[in-house]
Design a protein around this motif. Structure first.
Motif, PDB file in Angstrom:
ATOM      1  N   VAL A  72       0.701  -1.005   0.451  1.00 59.34           N
ATOM      2  CA  VAL A  72       0.115   0.240   0.111  1.00 59.34           C
ATOM      3  C   VAL A  72       1.321   1.014   0.223  1.00 59.34           C
ATOM      4  O   VAL A  72       0.283   2.136  -0.683  1.00 59.34           O
ATOM      5  CB  VAL A  72      -1.113  -0.374   1.741  1.00 59.34           C
ATOM      6  CG1 VAL A  72      -1.592   1.185   1.458  1.00 59.34           C
ATOM      7  CG2 VAL A  72      -2.049  -0.896   1.042  1.00 59.34           C
ATOM      8  N   PHE A  75       2.175   2.883  -3.192  1.00 58.57           N
ATOM      9  CA  PHE A  75       1.438   3.910  -3.864  1.00 58.57           C
ATOM     10  C   PHE A  75       2.053   5.019  -3.887  1.00 58.57           C
ATOM     11  O   PHE A  75       1.336   5.935  -5.198  1.00 58.57           O
ATOM     12  CB  PHE A  75       0.015   3.815  -4.114  1.00 58.57           C
ATOM     13  CG  PHE A  75      -0.667   3.167  -4.084  1.00 58.57           C
ATOM     14  CD1 PHE A  75      -1.132   2.446  -5.329  1.00 58.57           C
ATOM     15  CD2 PHE A  75      -1.261   1.275  -3.145  1.00 58.57           C
ATOM     16  CE1 PHE A  75      -1.756   1.397  -5.469  1.00 58.57           C
ATOM     17  CE2 PHE A  75      -1.965   0.311  -3.949  1.00 58.57           C
ATOM     18  CZ  PHE A  75      -2.271   0.590  -5.069  1.00 58.57           C
ATOM     19  N   ARG A  78       6.613   5.290  -4.084  1.00 58.72           N
ATOM     20  CA  ARG A  78       7.214   4.638  -5.099  1.00 58.72           C
ATOM     21  C   ARG A  78       8.847   4.253  -5.922  1.00 58.72           C
ATOM     22  O   ARG A  78       9.146   5.351  -6.052  1.00 58.72           O
ATOM     23  CB  ARG A  78       5.851   4.479  -6.531  1.00 58.72           C
ATOM     24  CG  ARG A  78       6.218   2.939  -7.679  1.00 58.72           C
ATOM     25  CD  ARG A  78       5.487   3.169  -8.402  1.00 58.72           C
ATOM     26  NE  ARG A  78       4.940   4.353  -9.058  1.00 58.72           N
ATOM     27  CZ  ARG A  78       4.397   4.885  -9.620  1.00 58.72           C
ATOM     28  NH1 ARG A  78       3.074   4.929  -9.269  1.00 58.72           N
ATOM     29  NH2 ARG A  78       4.130   5.889 -10.461  1.00 58.72           N
ATOM     30  N   SER A  84       3.507   2.080 -12.249  1.00 61.83           N
ATOM     31  CA  SER A  84       1.814   1.828 -11.374  1.00 61.83           C
ATOM     32  C   SER A  84       1.319   0.393 -11.723  1.00 61.83           C
ATOM     33  O   SER A  84       0.761  -0.066 -10.806  1.00 61.83           O
ATOM     34  CB  SER A  84       1.647   3.681 -11.455  1.00 61.83           C
ATOM     35  OG  SER A  84       0.371   3.208 -13.069  1.00 61.83           O
ATOM     36  N   TRP A  85       1.427   0.303 -12.862  1.00 67.26           N
ATOM     37  CA  TRP A  85       0.469  -1.631 -13.327  1.00 67.26           C
ATOM     38  C   TRP A  85       1.285  -2.381 -11.861  1.00 67.26           C
ATOM     39  O   TRP A  85       0.146  -3.263 -12.181  1.00 67.26           O
ATOM     40  CB  TRP A  85       0.232  -1.704 -14.425  1.00 67.26           C
ATOM     41  CG  TRP A  85       1.934  -1.675 -14.870  1.00 67.26           C
ATOM     42  CD1 TRP A  85       2.483  -1.222 -15.334  1.00 67.26           C
ATOM     43  CD2 TRP A  85       2.602  -3.198 -15.377  1.00 67.26           C
ATOM     44  NE1 TRP A  85       4.175  -1.706 -16.027  1.00 67.26           N
ATOM     45  CE2 TRP A  85       3.855  -3.326 -15.701  1.00 67.26           C
ATOM     46  CE3 TRP A  85       1.820  -4.720 -14.496  1.00 67.26           C
ATOM     47  CZ2 TRP A  85       4.165  -4.357 -15.715  1.00 67.26           C
ATOM     48  CZ3 TRP A  85       3.048  -5.417 -15.304  1.00 67.26           C
ATOM     49  CH2 TRP A  85       4.399  -5.292 -15.420  1.00 67.26           C
ATOM     50  N   GLN A  86       2.980  -2.323 -12.430  1.00 63.75           N
ATOM     51  CA  GLN A  86       2.993  -2.688 -11.185  1.00 63.75           C
ATOM     52  C   GLN A  86       3.006  -2.973  -9.663  1.00 63.75           C
ATOM     53  O   GLN A  86       2.083  -4.530  -8.751  1.00 63.75           O
ATOM     54  CB  GLN A  86       4.709  -3.007 -11.285  1.00 63.75           C
ATOM     55  CG  GLN A  86       5.631  -3.257 -12.597  1.00 63.75           C
ATOM     56  CD  GLN A  86       6.694  -2.676 -12.780  1.00 63.75           C
ATOM     57  OE1 GLN A  86       7.026  -2.139 -11.661  1.00 63.75           O
ATOM     58  NE2 GLN A  86       7.834  -4.095 -13.043  1.00 63.75           N
ATOM     59  N   VAL A  87       2.323  -1.691  -9.498  1.00 61.20           N
ATOM     60  CA  VAL A  87       1.996  -1.914  -7.611  1.00 61.20           C
ATOM     61  C   VAL A  87       0.616  -2.428  -7.609  1.00 61.20           C
ATOM     62  O   VAL A  87       0.659  -2.858  -6.951  1.00 61.20           O
ATOM     63  CB  VAL A  87       2.193  -0.552  -7.024  1.00 61.20           C
ATOM     64  CG1 VAL A  87       1.502   0.148  -6.572  1.00 61.20           C
ATOM     65  CG2 VAL A  87       3.722  -0.413  -6.997  1.00 61.20           C
ATOM     66  N   TRP A  88      -0.417  -1.845  -8.966  1.00 61.11           N
ATOM     67  CA  TRP A  88      -1.802  -2.525  -8.738  1.00 61.11           C
ATOM     68  C   TRP A  88      -1.605  -3.778  -8.919  1.00 61.11           C
ATOM     69  O   TRP A  88      -2.920  -4.379  -8.270  1.00 61.11           O
ATOM     70  CB  TRP A  88      -2.208  -1.728  -9.769  1.00 61.11           C
ATOM     71  CG  TRP A  88      -3.170  -0.176  -9.459  1.00 61.11           C
ATOM     72  CD1 TRP A  88      -2.297   0.878  -9.766  1.00 61.11           C
ATOM     73  CD2 TRP A  88      -4.324   0.401  -8.614  1.00 61.11           C
ATOM     74  NE1 TRP A  88      -2.739   1.768  -9.294  1.00 61.11           N
ATOM     75  CE2 TRP A  88      -3.928   1.498  -8.563  1.00 61.11           C
ATOM     76  CE3 TRP A  88      -5.129  -0.878  -7.737  1.00 61.11           C
ATOM     77  CZ2 TRP A  88      -5.093   1.821  -7.751  1.00 61.11           C
ATOM     78  CZ3 TRP A  88      -5.560  -0.083  -7.207  1.00 61.11           C
ATOM     79  CH2 TRP A  88      -5.901   1.625  -7.049  1.00 61.11           C
ATOM     80  N   SER A  89      -1.182  -4.593  -9.988  1.00 62.93           N
ATOM     81  CA  SER A  89      -0.539  -6.345 -10.121  1.00 62.93           C
ATOM     82  C   SER A  89      -0.740  -6.645  -8.548  1.00 62.93           C
ATOM     83  O   SER A  89      -1.327  -7.078  -8.610  1.00 62.93           O
ATOM     84  CB  SER A  89       0.313  -6.294 -11.390  1.00 62.93           C
ATOM     85  OG  SER A  89      -0.088  -5.300 -12.177  1.00 62.93           O
ATOM     86  N   VAL A  91      -0.736  -5.375  -5.705  1.00 63.26           N
ATOM     87  CA  VAL A  91      -2.345  -5.171  -4.468  1.00 63.26           C
ATOM     88  C   VAL A  91      -2.952  -6.051  -5.021  1.00 63.26           C
ATOM     89  O   VAL A  91      -3.728  -6.618  -3.941  1.00 63.26           O
ATOM     90  CB  VAL A  91      -2.676  -3.945  -4.600  1.00 63.26           C
ATOM     91  CG1 VAL A  91      -3.894  -3.984  -4.002  1.00 63.26           C
ATOM     92  CG2 VAL A  91      -1.338  -2.876  -4.071  1.00 63.26           C
ATOM     93  N   ILE A  92      -3.092  -6.405  -6.155  1.00 67.25           N
ATOM     94  CA  ILE A  92      -4.356  -7.028  -6.729  1.00 67.25           C
ATOM     95  C   ILE A  92      -3.975  -8.096  -6.351  1.00 67.25           C
ATOM     96  O   ILE A  92      -4.653  -9.860  -5.708  1.00 67.25           O
ATOM     97  CB  ILE A  92      -4.034  -7.164  -8.497  1.00 67.25           C
ATOM     98  CG1 ILE A  92      -5.422  -5.901  -8.310  1.00 67.25           C
ATOM     99  CG2 ILE A  92      -5.245  -8.936  -8.625  1.00 67.25           C
ATOM    100  CD1 ILE A  92      -5.492  -5.209 -10.123  1.00 67.25           C
TER     101      ILE A  92
END
Length: 153
Positions: A72, A75, A78, A84-89, A91-92
């Motif tokens: 978290v 976000f 970083r 940012s897609w790596q962070v989102w991936s 977290v998912i």
């Protein structure tokens, strides 16, 4: 290097360490530990499972909490070369892991605490592949993030 750069590096390193620790641990659990539950003596099984649940919490909860907290924090803190897609991936994948733990593995352990049940033990092994795959993908993801961050160009 300024204070914010040091903070970013520390958060990122803690994240990488926690994720890689959990990736290795989940493979041990999947290949060795959960399958061996079937070989535990039936008379001792309930006590064994209750002790297992108690002790495992001390081994998995701290790194899991570090992993989710740092995920978290990424976000806001970083590294510049982490997308940012790596962070989102990440977290998912963590959401999948935590949901699987709460709704699939924990209920199996709770049932097994009442005594060995081959069907429940097999369900535990089968459903744990969700976490094993998700943590493996997370491990690869953080290694890729680390490569992007510290690769020599």
């Amino acid at each position: 290097m300024n204070d914010i750069d040091i903070t970013i590096r520390l958060i990122f390193l803690a994240h990488v360490a926690a994720t890689l620790y959990m990736t290795g641990l989940i493979w041990f659990v999947q290949i060795v530990h959960y399958p061996l539950l079937a070989a535990t003596g039936r008379a001792e099984f309930s006590a064994y499972e209750k002790r297992h649940m108690s002790l495992t919490t001390w081994v998995v909860m701290p790194p899991m909490l570090v992993e989710i907290a740092t995920a978290v924090l990424l976000f806001w803190f970083r590294p510049a070369d982490v997308a940012s897609w790596q962070v989102w991936s990440g977290v998912i994948l963590l959401a999948i892991i935590w949901l699987s733990t709460a709704f699939l593995q924990v209920p199996c352990h709770e049932k097994l605490a009442n005594g060995f049940n081959a069907e429940v033990q097999q369900r535990l092994v089968a459903t744990n592949w969700i976490r094993t795959i998700a943590w493996t993908l997370r491990g690869l993801l953080v290694l890729g993030m680390m490569w992007n961050t510290w690769a020599v160009t």
